[in-house]
Write a protein that holds these residues in place. Sequence first.
Motif, PDB file in Angstrom:
ATOM      1  N   ALA A  44      23.717  50.087  51.893  1.00 28.94           N
ATOM      2  CA  ALA A  44      22.288  49.951  51.572  1.00 28.94           C
ATOM      3  C   ALA A  44      21.388  50.090  52.796  1.00 28.94           C
ATOM      4  O   ALA A  44      20.292  50.656  52.704  1.00 28.94           O
ATOM      5  N   GLY A  45      21.837  49.591  53.935  1.00 28.89           N
ATOM      6  CA  GLY A  45      21.009  49.586  55.139  1.00 28.89           C
ATOM      7  C   GLY A  45      20.502  50.947  55.578  1.00 28.89           C
ATOM      8  O   GLY A  45      19.292  51.119  55.811  1.00 28.89           O
ATOM      9  N   PRO A  46      21.373  51.939  55.708  1.00 29.56           N
ATOM     10  CA  PRO A  46      20.888  53.250  56.145  1.00 29.56           C
ATOM     11  C   PRO A  46      19.883  53.884  55.180  1.00 29.56           C
ATOM     12  O   PRO A  46      18.928  54.528  55.618  1.00 29.56           O
ATOM     13  N   LEU A  47      20.093  53.693  53.889  1.00 29.42           N
ATOM     14  CA  LEU A  47      19.125  54.244  52.931  1.00 29.42           C
ATOM     15  C   LEU A  47      17.774  53.564  53.068  1.00 29.42           C
ATOM     16  O   LEU A  47      16.729  54.224  53.019  1.00 29.42           O
ATOM     17  N   LEU A  48      17.780  52.243  53.263  1.00 24.64           N
ATOM     18  CA  LEU A  48      16.524  51.538  53.496  1.00 24.64           C
ATOM     19  C   LEU A  48      15.884  52.003  54.801  1.00 24.64           C
ATOM     20  O   LEU A  48      14.656  52.162  54.881  1.00 24.64           O
ATOM     21  N   GLY A  49      16.715  52.211  55.815  1.00 23.53           N
ATOM     22  CA  GLY A  49      16.199  52.699  57.092  1.00 23.53           C
ATOM     23  C   GLY A  49      15.559  54.068  56.976  1.00 23.53           C
ATOM     24  O   GLY A  49      14.493  54.313  57.544  1.00 23.53           O
ATOM     25  N   VAL A  50      16.188  54.960  56.231  1.00 26.95           N
ATOM     26  CA  VAL A  50      15.616  56.296  56.022  1.00 26.95           C
ATOM     27  C   VAL A  50      14.302  56.193  55.255  1.00 26.95           C
ATOM     28  O   VAL A  50      13.318  56.857  55.601  1.00 26.95           O
ATOM     29  N   ALA A  51      14.262  55.345  54.241  1.00 22.55           N
ATOM     30  CA  ALA A  51      13.027  55.172  53.467  1.00 22.55           C
ATOM     31  C   ALA A  51      11.906  54.620  54.349  1.00 22.55           C
ATOM     32  O   ALA A  51      10.758  55.087  54.279  1.00 22.55           O
ATOM     33  N   ASP A  57       7.490  55.770  61.722  1.00 18.77           N
ATOM     34  CA  ASP A  57       8.588  55.871  62.687  1.00 18.77           C
ATOM     35  C   ASP A  57       9.012  54.521  63.256  1.00 18.77           C
ATOM     36  O   ASP A  57      10.167  54.340  63.637  1.00 18.77           O
ATOM     37  N   HIS A  58       8.096  53.577  63.321  1.00 13.18           N
ATOM     38  CA  HIS A  58       8.396  52.274  63.918  1.00 13.18           C
ATOM     39  C   HIS A  58       8.861  51.240  62.895  1.00 13.18           C
ATOM     40  O   HIS A  58       9.327  50.170  63.268  1.00 13.18           O
ATOM     41  N   MET A  59       8.738  51.532  61.634  1.00 10.42           N
ATOM     42  CA  MET A  59       9.030  50.556  60.577  1.00 10.42           C
ATOM     43  C   MET A  59      10.468  50.023  60.627  1.00 10.42           C
ATOM     44  O   MET A  59      10.660  48.803  60.501  1.00 10.42           O
ATOM     45  N   PRO A  60      11.521  50.844  60.817  1.00  8.75           N
ATOM     46  CA  PRO A  60      12.876  50.271  60.862  1.00  8.75           C
ATOM     47  C   PRO A  60      13.061  49.267  61.995  1.00  8.75           C
ATOM     48  O   PRO A  60      13.733  48.255  61.834  1.00  8.75           O
ATOM     49  N   PHE A  61      12.446  49.524  63.141  1.00  5.00           N
ATOM     50  CA  PHE A  61      12.587  48.621  64.277  1.00  5.00           C
ATOM     51  C   PHE A  61      11.839  47.309  64.037  1.00  5.00           C
ATOM     52  O   PHE A  61      12.337  46.235  64.358  1.00  5.00           O
ATOM     53  N   SER A 138      15.632  67.930  64.459  1.00  2.01           N
ATOM     54  CA  SER A 138      14.583  66.954  64.780  1.00  2.01           C
ATOM     55  C   SER A 138      15.130  65.529  64.678  1.00  2.01           C
ATOM     56  O   SER A 138      16.098  65.286  63.947  1.00  2.01           O
ATOM     57  N   PRO A 139      14.521  64.575  65.393  1.00  2.00           N
ATOM     58  CA  PRO A 139      14.980  63.182  65.281  1.00  2.00           C
ATOM     59  C   PRO A 139      14.894  62.629  63.855  1.00  2.00           C
ATOM     60  O   PRO A 139      15.769  61.885  63.425  1.00  2.00           O
ATOM     61  N   ALA A 140      13.863  63.014  63.119  1.00  4.48           N
ATOM     62  CA  ALA A 140      13.739  62.526  61.733  1.00  4.48           C
ATOM     63  C   ALA A 140      14.867  63.077  60.864  1.00  4.48           C
ATOM     64  O   ALA A 140      15.441  62.351  60.041  1.00  4.48           O
ATOM     65  N   GLU A 141      15.186  64.343  61.046  1.00  4.29           N
ATOM     66  CA  GLU A 141      16.289  64.947  60.288  1.00  4.29           C
ATOM     67  C   GLU A 141      17.623  64.316  60.667  1.00  4.29           C
ATOM     68  O   GLU A 141      18.476  64.062  59.817  1.00  4.29           O
ATOM     69  N   ALA A 142      17.811  64.032  61.957  1.00  4.16           N
ATOM     70  CA  ALA A 142      19.045  63.383  62.418  1.00  4.16           C
ATOM     71  C   ALA A 142      19.183  62.000  61.795  1.00  4.16           C
ATOM     72  O   ALA A 142      20.257  61.634  61.314  1.00  4.16           O
TER      73      ALA A 142
END
Length: 163
Positions: A44-51, A57-61, A138-142
Motif C-alpha cells: 500500500a505504501g508505494p501506491l500512496l506515495g505515488v498518489a 513533490d513534497h507531500m510524501p516527505f 524523469s524523477p517523477a516517472e522513476a
Amino acid sequence: VLINLALAVVDIAAKAGFCALLPVEERAEVFAIKYTLSNVGYAAGPLLGVAMLELNDHMPFIASALLGLSMCLAYWRLGDRSLQASAPDKPGVGFAQVALGLARDRRLVCFTLGGVLSAVVFGQFTAYLSQYLVVTSSPAEAARLVGYLVTTNAVTVIALQYL
C-alpha cells in the motif's frame, strides 16, 4: 545500504521483543502476522506515495515526517512502560561478556558477516533501480515505476506467503 542495515536492526529488535514477551507456542503465529503486515505496508505504501507525489513533490516527505512524529507521540503517551520479559529471573550479564561470548561462536560470526554482505549486495533492489531510472527518465516517472514495482512484489509475496 544504511537503510537496509537499520531495517535489519529494527527487525531483529522486534523479533527479540516478541520472543521475550510471548510464550513459545504463540511466537510463530505472531511472526507470520508481522511478516504479512509488513508486506501489506510494502504493497500500500508505494501506491500512496505515488498518489501523493502526483499532488505535490513534497507531500510524501511531509506525510512520512508527520506519521513518524505521530507514532513517537502516540508511544510516548500510550506506550506500556511496564512490560516485563517472560523469562525466569537470572543473574544479569554485562554487555561486554555477551559480546565476547557471541564473538567466540565462529558460525554466528560467519552468519552475521554473510548477512551484512548479502544486505549490501542484495539489499533493496529499488535503491539501485531508482538511481538508474532517475538518470534514464524523469524523477517523477522513476518514482511512479518503482512504486508500482514494489507494490507488485509485495502483493505477490502476500498472495504466495501461505501457499
